[in-house]
Write a protein that holds these residues in place. Structure first.
Motif, short mmCIF file in Angstrom:
data_model
loop_
_atom_site.label_atom_id
_atom_site.label_comp_id
_atom_site.label_asym_id
_atom_site.label_seq_id
_atom_site.Cartn_x
_atom_site.Cartn_y
_atom_site.Cartn_z
N LYS A 71 -12.30 -24.06 -34.21
CA LYS A 71 -12.83 -24.92 -33.15
C LYS A 71 -12.55 -26.39 -33.47
O LYS A 71 -12.08 -27.15 -32.62
CB LYS A 71 -14.34 -24.68 -33.00
CG LYS A 71 -15.01 -25.53 -31.92
CD LYS A 71 -16.50 -25.17 -31.82
CE LYS A 71 -17.22 -25.96 -30.76
NZ LYS A 71 -18.66 -25.56 -30.67
N MET A 72 -12.83 -26.78 -34.72
CA MET A 72 -12.61 -28.16 -35.16
C MET A 72 -11.12 -28.54 -35.01
O MET A 72 -10.79 -29.61 -34.51
CB MET A 72 -13.06 -28.28 -36.62
CG MET A 72 -12.87 -29.62 -37.26
SD MET A 72 -13.52 -29.62 -38.96
CE MET A 72 -12.15 -28.88 -39.86
N THR A 73 -10.25 -27.63 -35.42
CA THR A 73 -8.80 -27.85 -35.36
C THR A 73 -8.33 -27.95 -33.91
O THR A 73 -7.51 -28.82 -33.57
CB THR A 73 -8.08 -26.72 -36.11
OG1 THR A 73 -8.51 -26.74 -37.49
CG2 THR A 73 -6.58 -26.88 -36.06
N ALA A 74 -8.85 -27.08 -33.04
CA ALA A 74 -8.46 -27.10 -31.62
C ALA A 74 -8.89 -28.40 -30.95
O ALA A 74 -8.13 -28.97 -30.15
CB ALA A 74 -9.04 -25.89 -30.90
N LEU A 75 -10.10 -28.86 -31.25
CA LEU A 75 -10.58 -30.11 -30.65
C LEU A 75 -9.74 -31.29 -31.10
O LEU A 75 -9.40 -32.18 -30.30
CB LEU A 75 -12.06 -30.33 -30.99
CG LEU A 75 -13.03 -29.37 -30.30
CD1 LEU A 75 -14.43 -29.50 -30.89
CD2 LEU A 75 -13.06 -29.60 -28.80
N ALA A 76 -9.37 -31.32 -32.39
CA ALA A 76 -8.51 -32.40 -32.89
C ALA A 76 -7.13 -32.31 -32.24
O ALA A 76 -6.55 -33.33 -31.84
CB ALA A 76 -8.40 -32.34 -34.41
N ALA A 77 -6.59 -31.11 -32.12
CA ALA A 77 -5.26 -30.91 -31.53
C ALA A 77 -5.23 -31.38 -30.08
O ALA A 77 -4.23 -31.95 -29.63
CB ALA A 77 -4.84 -29.45 -31.63
N ALA A 78 -6.33 -31.17 -29.36
CA ALA A 78 -6.40 -31.60 -27.96
C ALA A 78 -6.31 -33.12 -27.84
O ALA A 78 -5.95 -33.64 -26.78
CB ALA A 78 -7.70 -31.10 -27.32
N GLU A 79 -6.59 -33.82 -28.94
CA GLU A 79 -6.52 -35.29 -28.98
C GLU A 79 -5.27 -35.76 -29.73
O GLU A 79 -5.16 -36.94 -30.06
CB GLU A 79 -7.77 -35.87 -29.64
CG GLU A 79 -9.06 -35.54 -28.92
CD GLU A 79 -9.20 -36.29 -27.59
OE1 GLU A 79 -8.46 -37.26 -27.35
OE2 GLU A 79 -10.05 -35.88 -26.78
N GLY A 80 -4.36 -34.85 -30.03
CA GLY A 80 -3.13 -35.21 -30.74
C GLY A 80 -3.28 -35.29 -32.24
O GLY A 80 -2.44 -35.86 -32.93
N GLY A 81 -4.34 -34.70 -32.78
CA GLY A 81 -4.59 -34.76 -34.22
C GLY A 81 -4.46 -33.40 -34.88
O GLY A 81 -4.35 -32.37 -34.21
#
Length: 180
Positions: A71-81
């Motif tokens: 979940k943490m990784t997906a949220l960061a990825a959605a912001e380009g991180g």
């Protein structure tokens, strides 16, 4: 490589004295995923170093922890991180490991995984033990007031090696400082 090491609970997500035990309890702090994205887009490599003694205490399973990190990784990825590495200590406070913060073992795991030195990089946390682990590994400590940070701020001046650590309202404010 411009490395930044983040604590998890209280920096990226809400913290709880009752532990974060499930993906539903893992609630992102406002602006944290966006901050990770902005830092990554600016060329920083982001890693996470987190004590997770809830594993040893039987409060959650490895599958639960994996789901939280997904979940943490997906949220960061959605912001380009992205997170280049997530190091976690699964041990309890009496397990005599070398990775439980304030010891620097998690940071050394990150160094080995990424084949870099953490010397001089930022260690961002909300507790004194986060910052002590960073200093022990040669990192520059930065405190955020989220999570346990507001309580920890009062102890900074009395903690050797942390007297001059900068303090930020949250991870977004730290990113603003670094990227200005």
């Amino acid at each position: 490589m411009k490395l930044i090491i983040l604590d998890r609970d209280g920096v990226l997500n809400e913290d709880s004295d009752d532990y974060i035990k499930s993906v539903d309890e893992w609630i992102p702090l406002q602006g944290s995923a966006e901050a990770v994205g902005r830092l990554c887009k600016a060329g920083y490599t982001i890693a996470v170093a987190t004590n997770q003694s809830g594993l040893a205490r039987g409060y959650f399973t490895q599958a639960d922890l994996d789901a939280m990190h997904a979940k943490m990784t997906a949220l960061a990825a959605a912001e380009g991180g992205s997170f280049a590495h997530i190091a976690f200590c699964p041990h309890g406070p009496d397990d005599d490991c070398d990775c439980r913060k304030p010891l620097p073992g998690l940071i050394h795991q990150i160094e080995q995984a990424l084949k870099v030195s953490a010397q001089g990089c930022w260690m961002v946390g909300d507790s004194i033990r986060d910052l002590e682990a960073g200093v022990a590994a040669g990192c520059k400590p930065a405190l955020v007031r989220t999570g346990k940070g507001a309580k920890s701020e009062a102890k900074l001046a009395a903690t050797s090696g942390l007297e001059t650590a900068p303090v930020f309202d949250d991870l977004r404010a730290f990113a603003d400082f670094l990227l200005q």
